[in-house]
Design a protein around this motif. Structure first.
Motif, PDB file in Angstrom:
ATOM      1  N   ILE A  38      28.167  33.753  50.209  1.00 16.05           N
ATOM      2  CA  ILE A  38      28.342  35.055  49.563  1.00 16.05           C
ATOM      3  C   ILE A  38      27.496  36.073  50.320  1.00 16.05           C
ATOM      4  N   PRO A  40      25.362  39.420  50.529  1.00 21.26           N
ATOM      5  CA  PRO A  40      24.604  40.256  49.601  1.00 21.26           C
ATOM      6  C   PRO A  40      25.258  41.630  49.434  1.00 21.26           C
ATOM      7  N   HIS A  41      25.211  42.143  48.215  1.00 20.64           N
ATOM      8  CA  HIS A  41      25.849  43.419  47.889  1.00 20.64           C
ATOM      9  C   HIS A  41      25.381  44.551  48.806  1.00 20.64           C
ATOM     10  N   GLY A  42      24.098  44.615  49.084  1.00 18.82           N
ATOM     11  CA  GLY A  42      23.561  45.667  49.944  1.00 18.82           C
ATOM     12  C   GLY A  42      24.176  45.639  51.333  1.00 18.82           C
ATOM     13  N   VAL A  44      27.166  44.449  52.069  1.00 22.33           N
ATOM     14  CA  VAL A  44      28.560  44.873  51.921  1.00 22.33           C
ATOM     15  C   VAL A  44      28.646  46.398  51.902  1.00 22.33           C
ATOM     16  N   VAL A  45      27.766  47.018  51.140  1.00 16.15           N
ATOM     17  CA  VAL A  45      27.761  48.480  51.046  1.00 16.15           C
ATOM     18  C   VAL A  45      27.498  49.103  52.413  1.00 16.15           C
ATOM     19  N   GLN A  48      30.551  48.745  54.620  1.00 14.78           N
ATOM     20  CA  GLN A  48      31.619  49.650  54.214  1.00 14.78           C
ATOM     21  C   GLN A  48      31.322  51.080  54.648  1.00 14.78           C
TER      22      GLN A  48
END
Length: 68
Positions: A38, A40-42, A44-45, A48
């Motif tokens: 997975i 990490p969200h940070g 991914v941001v 993007q």
């Protein structure tokens, strides 16, 4: 009309290049453990936002007209 054809050809070449890059990446990560983790969200941001900046810069350069 020639300018339009040049723009279309350039965009088509970018699509083909992008597809080739995606295929190459998939072959490199197919058996890698990191491909199943997975992200990490940070991260991914950030990716993007980076992608948006690249696309924004590319859309400005597709006009093929000199900046004055």
């Amino acid at each position: 009309m020639i300018l339009h054809e040049l723009i279309v050809e350039t965009r088509q070449r970018k699509v083909v290049d992008s597809e080739a890059t995606q295929a190459a990446i998939k072959t490199h990560v197919v058996n890698q453990d990191c491909a199943n983790r997975i992200i990490p969200h940070g991260a991914v941001v950030e990716l993007q936002q980076h992608t948006s900046r690249i696309r924004s810069d590319t859309s400005h350069s597709d006009t093929l007209s000199p900046t004055r």
